[in-house]
Scaffold this motif. Structure first.
Motif, PDB file in Angstrom:
ATOM      1  N   LYS A   1       6.939   6.299 -17.935  1.00 52.13           N
ATOM      2  CA  LYS A   1       5.999   5.399 -17.272  1.00 52.13           C
ATOM      3  C   LYS A   1       5.766   5.878 -15.839  1.00 52.13           C
ATOM      4  O   LYS A   1       6.596   6.557 -15.259  1.00 52.13           O
ATOM      5  CB  LYS A   1       6.480   3.961 -17.338  1.00 52.13           C
ATOM      6  N   ARG A   2       4.627   5.500 -15.332  1.00 51.67           N
ATOM      7  CA  ARG A   2       4.255   5.868 -13.963  1.00 51.67           C
ATOM      8  C   ARG A   2       5.304   5.308 -12.995  1.00 51.67           C
ATOM      9  O   ARG A   2       5.680   4.141 -13.104  1.00 51.67           O
ATOM     10  CB  ARG A   2       2.899   5.216 -13.683  1.00 51.67           C
ATOM     11  N   PRO A   3       5.808   6.121 -12.043  1.00 47.75           N
ATOM     12  CA  PRO A   3       6.815   5.608 -11.101  1.00 47.75           C
ATOM     13  C   PRO A   3       6.255   4.446 -10.287  1.00 47.75           C
ATOM     14  O   PRO A   3       5.108   4.504  -9.848  1.00 47.75           O
ATOM     15  CB  PRO A   3       7.104   6.802 -10.191  1.00 47.75           C
ATOM     16  N   ASN A   4       7.074   3.439 -10.109  1.00 46.28           N
ATOM     17  CA  ASN A   4       6.602   2.256  -9.390  1.00 46.28           C
ATOM     18  C   ASN A   4       6.815   2.430  -7.887  1.00 46.28           C
ATOM     19  O   ASN A   4       7.722   1.861  -7.292  1.00 46.28           O
ATOM     20  CB  ASN A   4       7.325   1.014  -9.920  1.00 46.28           C
ATOM     21  N   ILE A   5       5.970   3.274  -7.311  1.00 46.95           N
ATOM     22  CA  ILE A   5       6.015   3.532  -5.864  1.00 46.95           C
ATOM     23  C   ILE A   5       4.621   3.264  -5.300  1.00 46.95           C
ATOM     24  O   ILE A   5       3.640   3.788  -5.818  1.00 46.95           O
ATOM     25  CB  ILE A   5       6.391   5.004  -5.563  1.00 46.95           C
ATOM     26  N   TYR A   6       4.556   2.420  -4.269  1.00 46.82           N
ATOM     27  CA  TYR A   6       3.285   2.198  -3.603  1.00 46.82           C
ATOM     28  C   TYR A   6       3.114   3.293  -2.563  1.00 46.82           C
ATOM     29  O   TYR A   6       4.021   3.564  -1.782  1.00 46.82           O
ATOM     30  CB  TYR A   6       3.270   0.810  -2.945  1.00 46.82           C
ATOM     31  N   PHE A   7       1.953   3.961  -2.585  1.00 43.77           N
ATOM     32  CA  PHE A   7       1.724   5.064  -1.659  1.00 43.77           C
ATOM     33  C   PHE A   7       0.289   5.007  -1.176  1.00 43.77           C
ATOM     34  O   PHE A   7      -0.636   4.972  -1.989  1.00 43.77           O
ATOM     35  CB  PHE A   7       1.991   6.399  -2.360  1.00 43.77           C
ATOM     36  N   LYS A   8       0.112   4.947   0.151  1.00 38.15           N
ATOM     37  CA  LYS A   8      -1.245   4.868   0.669  1.00 38.15           C
ATOM     38  C   LYS A   8      -1.374   5.733   1.914  1.00 38.15           C
ATOM     39  O   LYS A   8      -0.569   5.606   2.848  1.00 38.15           O
ATOM     40  CB  LYS A   8      -1.579   3.415   1.008  1.00 38.15           C
ATOM     41  N   LEU A   9      -2.374   6.613   1.899  1.00 39.11           N
ATOM     42  CA  LEU A   9      -2.634   7.441   3.080  1.00 39.11           C
ATOM     43  C   LEU A   9      -3.260   6.585   4.166  1.00 39.11           C
ATOM     44  O   LEU A   9      -4.043   5.681   3.868  1.00 39.11           O
ATOM     45  CB  LEU A   9      -3.582   8.583   2.709  1.00 39.11           C
TER      46      LEU A   9
ATOM     47  N   SER B   1       5.299   4.853   7.364  1.00 35.38           N
ATOM     48  CA  SER B   1       6.104   3.649   7.236  1.00 35.38           C
ATOM     49  C   SER B   1       6.780   3.672   5.871  1.00 35.38           C
ATOM     50  O   SER B   1       6.139   3.832   4.834  1.00 35.38           O
ATOM     51  CB  SER B   1       5.229   2.410   7.424  1.00 35.38           C
ATOM     52  N   PHE B   2       8.113   3.591   5.892  1.00 35.99           N
ATOM     53  CA  PHE B   2       8.863   3.716   4.649  1.00 35.99           C
ATOM     54  C   PHE B   2       9.653   2.446   4.371  1.00 35.99           C
ATOM     55  O   PHE B   2      10.320   1.909   5.258  1.00 35.99           O
ATOM     56  CB  PHE B   2       9.830   4.904   4.740  1.00 35.99           C
ATOM     57  N   ASN B   3       9.572   1.969   3.141  1.00 33.86           N
ATOM     58  CA  ASN B   3      10.352   0.804   2.725  1.00 33.86           C
ATOM     59  C   ASN B   3      10.790   0.947   1.286  1.00 33.86           C
ATOM     60  O   ASN B   3      10.152   1.644   0.509  1.00 33.86           O
ATOM     61  CB  ASN B   3       9.513  -0.473   2.847  1.00 33.86           C
ATOM     62  N   SER B   4      11.889   0.276   0.945  1.00 34.96           N
ATOM     63  CA  SER B   4      12.273   0.240  -0.461  1.00 34.96           C
ATOM     64  C   SER B   4      12.754  -1.152  -0.824  1.00 34.96           C
ATOM     65  O   SER B   4      13.316  -1.855   0.007  1.00 34.96           O
ATOM     66  CB  SER B   4      13.361   1.268  -0.755  1.00 34.96           C
ATOM     67  N   MET B   5      12.491  -1.544  -2.060  1.00 36.14           N
ATOM     68  CA  MET B   5      12.846  -2.890  -2.504  1.00 36.14           C
ATOM     69  C   MET B   5      14.194  -2.922  -3.210  1.00 36.14           C
ATOM     70  O   MET B   5      14.620  -3.966  -3.683  1.00 36.14           O
ATOM     71  CB  MET B   5      11.761  -3.431  -3.441  1.00 36.14           C
ATOM     72  N   CYS B   6      14.837  -1.746  -3.311  1.00 35.65           N
ATOM     73  CA  CYS B   6      16.147  -1.690  -3.972  1.00 35.65           C
ATOM     74  C   CYS B   6      16.926  -0.528  -3.370  1.00 35.65           C
ATOM     75  O   CYS B   6      16.342   0.346  -2.727  1.00 35.65           O
ATOM     76  CB  CYS B   6      15.963  -1.486  -5.465  1.00 35.65           C
ATOM     77  N   PRO B   7      18.247  -0.505  -3.559  1.00 38.00           N
ATOM     78  CA  PRO B   7      19.015   0.644  -3.047  1.00 38.00           C
ATOM     79  C   PRO B   7      18.566   1.917  -3.763  1.00 38.00           C
ATOM     80  O   PRO B   7      18.343   1.897  -4.973  1.00 38.00           O
ATOM     81  CB  PRO B   7      20.459   0.304  -3.429  1.00 38.00           C
ATOM     82  N   LEU B   8      18.416   3.004  -3.007  1.00 42.66           N
ATOM     83  CA  LEU B   8      17.968   4.262  -3.609  1.00 42.66           C
ATOM     84  C   LEU B   8      19.166   5.187  -3.828  1.00 42.66           C
ATOM     85  O   LEU B   8      19.865   5.530  -2.882  1.00 42.66           O
ATOM     86  CB  LEU B   8      16.933   4.940  -2.714  1.00 42.66           C
ATOM     87  N   THR B   9      19.369   5.577  -5.075  1.00 48.03           N
ATOM     88  CA  THR B   9      20.514   6.436  -5.386  1.00 48.03           C
ATOM     89  C   THR B   9      20.096   7.888  -5.634  1.00 48.03           C
ATOM     90  O   THR B   9      20.924   8.770  -5.701  1.00 48.03           O
ATOM     91  CB  THR B   9      21.282   5.908  -6.618  1.00 48.03           C
ATOM     92  N   HIS B  10      18.771   8.140  -5.812  1.00 46.16           N
ATOM     93  CA  HIS B  10      18.327   9.516  -6.089  1.00 46.16           C
ATOM     94  C   HIS B  10      17.522  10.106  -4.940  1.00 46.16           C
ATOM     95  O   HIS B  10      17.249  11.280  -4.912  1.00 46.16           O
ATOM     96  CB  HIS B  10      17.422   9.557  -7.331  1.00 46.16           C
ATOM     97  N   CYS B  11      17.102   9.293  -4.012  1.00 42.52           N
ATOM     98  CA  CYS B  11      16.191   9.733  -2.975  1.00 42.52           C
ATOM     99  C   CYS B  11      16.576   9.007  -1.683  1.00 42.52           C
ATOM    100  O   CYS B  11      17.364   8.067  -1.720  1.00 42.52           O
ATOM    101  CB  CYS B  11      14.763   9.368  -3.394  1.00 42.52           C
TER     102      CYS B  11
ATOM    103  N   ARG C   1       9.394   0.653  -5.192  1.00 40.69           N
ATOM    104  CA  ARG C   1       9.648  -0.632  -5.843  1.00 40.69           C
ATOM    105  C   ARG C   1      10.769  -0.507  -6.873  1.00 40.69           C
ATOM    106  O   ARG C   1      11.199  -1.475  -7.465  1.00 40.69           O
ATOM    107  CB  ARG C   1       8.382  -1.131  -6.526  1.00 40.69           C
ATOM    108  N   GLU C   2      11.190   0.758  -7.130  1.00 42.19           N
ATOM    109  CA  GLU C   2      12.339   0.980  -8.016  1.00 42.19           C
ATOM    110  C   GLU C   2      13.057   2.247  -7.573  1.00 42.19           C
ATOM    111  O   GLU C   2      12.574   2.977  -6.708  1.00 42.19           O
ATOM    112  CB  GLU C   2      11.871   1.064  -9.480  1.00 42.19           C
ATOM    113  N   ASP C   3      14.205   2.491  -8.184  1.00 42.22           N
ATOM    114  CA  ASP C   3      15.080   3.593  -7.783  1.00 42.22           C
ATOM    115  C   ASP C   3      14.567   4.926  -8.327  1.00 42.22           C
ATOM    116  O   ASP C   3      15.103   5.446  -9.294  1.00 42.22           O
ATOM    117  CB  ASP C   3      16.496   3.284  -8.311  1.00 42.22           C
ATOM    118  N   CYS C   4      13.528   5.480  -7.681  1.00 46.67           N
ATOM    119  CA  CYS C   4      12.906   6.700  -8.203  1.00 46.67           C
ATOM    120  C   CYS C   4      13.579   7.962  -7.653  1.00 46.67           C
ATOM    121  O   CYS C   4      14.276   7.924  -6.656  1.00 46.67           O
ATOM    122  CB  CYS C   4      11.428   6.733  -7.821  1.00 46.67           C
ATOM    123  N   THR C   5      13.306   9.078  -8.318  1.00 50.76           N
ATOM    124  CA  THR C   5      13.830  10.372  -7.881  1.00 50.76           C
ATOM    125  C   THR C   5      12.811  11.051  -6.961  1.00 50.76           C
ATOM    126  O   THR C   5      11.656  10.616  -6.872  1.00 50.76           O
ATOM    127  CB  THR C   5      14.059  11.291  -9.088  1.00 50.76           C
TER     128      THR C   5
END
Ligand SMILES: Nc1nc2c(ncn2[C@@H]2O[C@H](COP(=O)(O)OP(=O)(O)OP(=O)(O)O)[C@@H](O)[C@H]2O)c(=O)[nH]1
Ligand SMILES: [K+]
Ligand SMILES: [Mg+2]
Length: 371
Positions: free
Chosen positions: A180-188, A195-205, A227-231
């Motif tokens: 599935k498409r990674p749940n990351i919001y990204f806007k130029l 500006s960087f934010n995460s909604m959960c602890p990041l274990t891969h990045c 929005r999720e723990d993506c790589t």
């Protein structure tokens, strides 16, 4: 097909980065270095795939019109039986023979199933290195990108090597299978920095790794929200923006040639279907699985006081709403919509009065009431 001279430089760079990734040990200290290498690699691969304006670069015989309700592309090594499958499931004939590269262009056929027309595309066999232009690999892959479902066809006698080789080829050109498409919001942005934010602890990045990757892409102003723990790889996919996420079935042909134990083992792997085109084994099951992975449903319409029109269903995507159904009946219908009556598994009571947002199920019947 031969490589264009301007590709050679990039190919060399890609090979060099791949060698460096291979010889770099994977640990905490090399994490950033590896992340950067991967970002570079993705950039070069993208350059390699950029459409050239030169005539013929796209490949003659590959521009097949999309038709019907969905498109399925047959991808596989030479002589696994792709053309034989097209000949078996459709009324179209595509040359099949025991020698490799029998098929040289894209040959479309139509499968009629559950009232839907599914376009099945027979394609030339591809080999390792296809994504870099070996054989007609690039044209084949370009067609695969346009499909609603990819069938990776394999020779059951050849073991699992072919499967991972093909996955790698498709992966390297930005095709993501059964993911599935990674749940990351990204806007130029025009300004304001990153500006960087995460909604959960990041274990891969991490924020630092994200910053470095963005820097590599010369992106200095943007908004990133995990929005999720993506790589890191998934983040790169998001900034590249041209990835396609496709369902894929692994179809193992020629099971008439292997032991029943081996058939049983393969059949239990995820997304796998075993068949024999020659002996016509398990083809109904293959069609069932194709339908399921294409996520198609059929919806029947009904007029007040008349029985449902079971002869002429509407083919829709799974989790479509009443609004979608209205749109495909008639563009103006939505504006005249008062409510709808639905019979079937999507409702508790049959019929049930529903609004435009109601989600339809396979084989539901709908009667639209106008204002
Ligand atoms: N034993 C066996 N042979 C099969 C089966 N299906 C196809 N074949 C044979 O496999 C060979 C290759 O079949 P094709 O349909 O030409 O294969 P292809 O994948 O289209 O090959 P290219 O177009 O060259 O890439 C032919 O000799 C077929 O008769 C099967 O289920 N069992
Ligand atoms: K063949
Ligand atoms: Mg063929």
């Amino acid at each position: 097909m031969t490589l264009k001279p301007e590709d050679m430089g990039i190919l060399e760079k890609i090979a060099e980065i791949e060698r460096e990734i291979a010889r770099t040990q994977k640990n905490k200290a090399t994490e950033y270095h590896l992340g950067l290498l991967k970002a570079k690699l993705a950039k070069y691969r993208q350059q390699l795939l950029e459409p050239t304006t030169k005539a013929g670069a796209k490949g003659e015989g590959f521009d097949v019109m999309k038709s019907g309700d969905a498109r399925v592309a047959l991808i596989g090594f030479p002589s696994v039986g792709k053309s034989t499958l097209l000949n078996t499931l459709t009324a179209t004939h595509s040359e099949s023979a025991s020698y490799e590269f029998t098929t040289l262009t894209c040959i479309p056929g139509v499968i009629q199933y559950n009232g839907a027309n599914i376009q099945l595309l027979d394609l030339p066999g591809i080999i390792e290195g296809a994504s870099q232009g070996k054989g007609r690999g690039r044209q084949v892959i370009a067609v695969a990108r346009t499909a609603d479902l990819v069938i990776i066809m394999l020779d059951a006698m050849k073991g699992d090597v072919q499967r991972s080789l093909l996955e790698k080829e498709l992966e390297s050109v930005g095709i993501r299978l059964n993911k599935k498409r990674p749940n990351i919001y990204f806007k130029l942005k025009k300004g304001g920095g990153v500006s960087f934010n995460s909604m959960c602890p990041l274990t891969h990045c991490s924020e630092k790794l994200v910053q470095m990757i963005l820097h590599e892409y010369k992106i200095f102003n943007c908004e990133v929200l995990f929005r999720e723990d993506c790589t890191a790889d998934e983040f790169i996919d998001v900034i590249c923006g041209n990835r396609v996420y496709l369902p894929c079935l692994y179809v193992y042909n020629k099971i008439d040639q292997i032991s029943i134990e081996e058939v049983d083992r393969i059949a239990h792997q995820p997304y796998s279907v075993v068949i024999s085109c020659e002996m016509k084994l398990n083809l109904d099951y293959l069609l069932e699985k194709m339908w399921e992975h294409l996520a198609l449903i059929i919806v029947y319409t009904k007029r007040r006081g008349c029985p449902p029109d079971f002869g002429d269903g509407i083919i829709m995507r799974r989790s479509c709403s009443v609004e979608h159904v209205c749109h495909s009946i008639h563009r103006q219908l939505k504006s005249q919509f008062k409510y709808a009556l639905v019979w079937g598994t999507s409702v508790k009571y049959s019929p049930q009065r529903v609004g435009l947002q109601h989600v339809m199920c396979h084989e539901d019947v709908i009667q639209v009431m106008k204002k």
